[in-house]
Design an enzyme around this catalytic site. Sequence first.
Site, mmCIF file in Angstrom:
data_model
loop_
_atom_site.group_PDB
_atom_site.id
_atom_site.type_symbol
_atom_site.label_atom_id
_atom_site.label_comp_id
_atom_site.label_asym_id
_atom_site.label_seq_id
_atom_site.Cartn_x
_atom_site.Cartn_y
_atom_site.Cartn_z
ATOM 1 N N LYS A 29 13.730 89.818 101.396
ATOM 2 C CA LYS A 29 15.143 90.116 101.148
ATOM 3 C C LYS A 29 15.902 90.278 102.475
ATOM 4 C CE LYS A 29 14.140 92.233 96.633
ATOM 5 N NZ LYS A 29 14.193 93.473 95.809
ATOM 6 N N TYR B 234 18.430 87.146 88.915
ATOM 7 C CA TYR B 234 18.284 88.484 88.337
ATOM 8 C C TYR B 234 18.938 88.590 86.956
ATOM 9 C CZ TYR B 234 16.294 90.609 92.590
ATOM 10 O OH TYR B 234 15.468 90.964 93.639
ATOM 11 N N ASN C 201 14.206 97.433 99.214
ATOM 12 C CA ASN C 201 12.734 97.369 99.158
ATOM 13 C C ASN C 201 12.148 96.069 99.716
ATOM 14 O OD1 ASN C 201 13.330 95.708 97.023
ATOM 15 N ND2 ASN C 201 12.333 96.946 95.445
ATOM 16 N N HIS D 217 10.580 90.513 97.224
ATOM 17 C CA HIS D 217 10.539 90.214 95.791
ATOM 18 C C HIS D 217 9.271 89.433 95.478
ATOM 19 C CE1 HIS D 217 11.648 88.598 91.833
ATOM 20 N NE2 HIS D 217 11.159 87.458 92.282
HETATM 21 P P1 DAT Z 1 10.843 94.307 91.064
HETATM 22 O O1 DAT Z 1 11.638 93.849 92.254
HETATM 23 O O2 DAT Z 1 9.734 95.236 91.485
HETATM 24 O O3 DAT Z 1 10.382 93.185 90.181
HETATM 25 P P2 DAT Z 1 12.889 94.811 89.065
HETATM 26 O O4 DAT Z 1 12.758 93.383 88.689
HETATM 27 O O5 DAT Z 1 12.820 95.829 87.974
HETATM 28 O O6 DAT Z 1 11.811 95.237 90.180
HETATM 29 O O7 DAT Z 1 14.276 95.046 89.813
HETATM 30 C C1 DAT Z 1 14.739 94.093 90.751
HETATM 31 C C2 DAT Z 1 15.293 94.816 91.956
HETATM 32 O O8 DAT Z 1 16.419 95.615 91.563
HETATM 33 C C3 DAT Z 1 14.323 95.795 92.615
HETATM 34 O O9 DAT Z 1 13.457 95.178 93.517
HETATM 35 C C4 DAT Z 1 15.268 96.739 93.293
HETATM 36 C C5 DAT Z 1 16.454 96.788 92.348
HETATM 37 N N1 DAT Z 1 16.337 97.954 91.480
HETATM 38 C C6 DAT Z 1 15.525 98.107 90.402
HETATM 39 N N2 DAT Z 1 15.657 99.298 89.841
HETATM 40 C C7 DAT Z 1 16.610 99.932 90.584
HETATM 41 C C8 DAT Z 1 17.212 101.208 90.515
HETATM 42 N N3 DAT Z 1 16.874 102.104 89.581
HETATM 43 N N4 DAT Z 1 18.142 101.514 91.452
HETATM 44 C C9 DAT Z 1 18.500 100.634 92.403
HETATM 45 N N5 DAT Z 1 17.971 99.411 92.520
HETATM 46 C C10 DAT Z 1 17.041 99.070 91.622
HETATM 47 MG MG MG Z 2 11.439 91.850 88.997
#
Ligand code: DAT
Ligand code: MG
Length: 150
Positions: A11, A51, A114, A117
């Site tokens: 990212k 997303y 974070n 991805h």
């Molecule tokens: P991942 O990236 O572990 O697959 P995800 O698909 O649930 O997680 O979410 C995509 C991204 O969105 C994640 O890397 C960071 C952001 N995100 C997820 N939950 C969040 C939250 N509660 N607050 C802020 N950002 C969040």
């Molecule tokens: Mg995800």
Amino acid sequence: SVTERTYIMIKPDGVQRGLVGKIIARFEERGFKLIALKLTQATPEHLEKHYADLKGKPFFPGLIKYMASGPVVAMVWQGLDAVKTGRVMLGATNPLQSPVGSIRGDFCLAVGRNICHGSDAVESAEKEIKLWFPEGVVQYTSALESWVFE
Ligand code: DAT
Ligand code: MG
């Protein structure tokens, strides 16, 4: 299977913090094969497709803005159980819940920053690979293959 593929992305914060080499090294050292890679700045429209499942979440607008704020490194890695293993290597979505030794557990602290991805299932991996690499991936024989796999 050995030919399973996953979409891994560094990212904008990972790129700006100079972590590209370290993150790529982990996938190389584990034995995965790099079959596509590019540095690209994605548009908000493109990221909304990536997303799409999260549309409606309170953090969605901030997530799109952050992801469009700078270049990302888009990659496809292939190898045994690439999707699940890739997720283990990245760590949990929330870096504070990521074990030390994982990429997020070693390099970041905040869920909204974070740094990386990884696809969460084989079907989403194939979808994400098509979205980020409509031109296709690269076919070649890796000299390591016969030493990494039986
Ligand atoms: P991942 O990236 O572990 O697959 P995800 O698909 O649930 O997680 O979410 C995509 C991204 O969105 C994640 O890397 C960071 C952001 N995100 C997820 N939950 C969040 C939250 N509660 N607050 C802020 N950002 C969040
Ligand atoms: Mg995800």
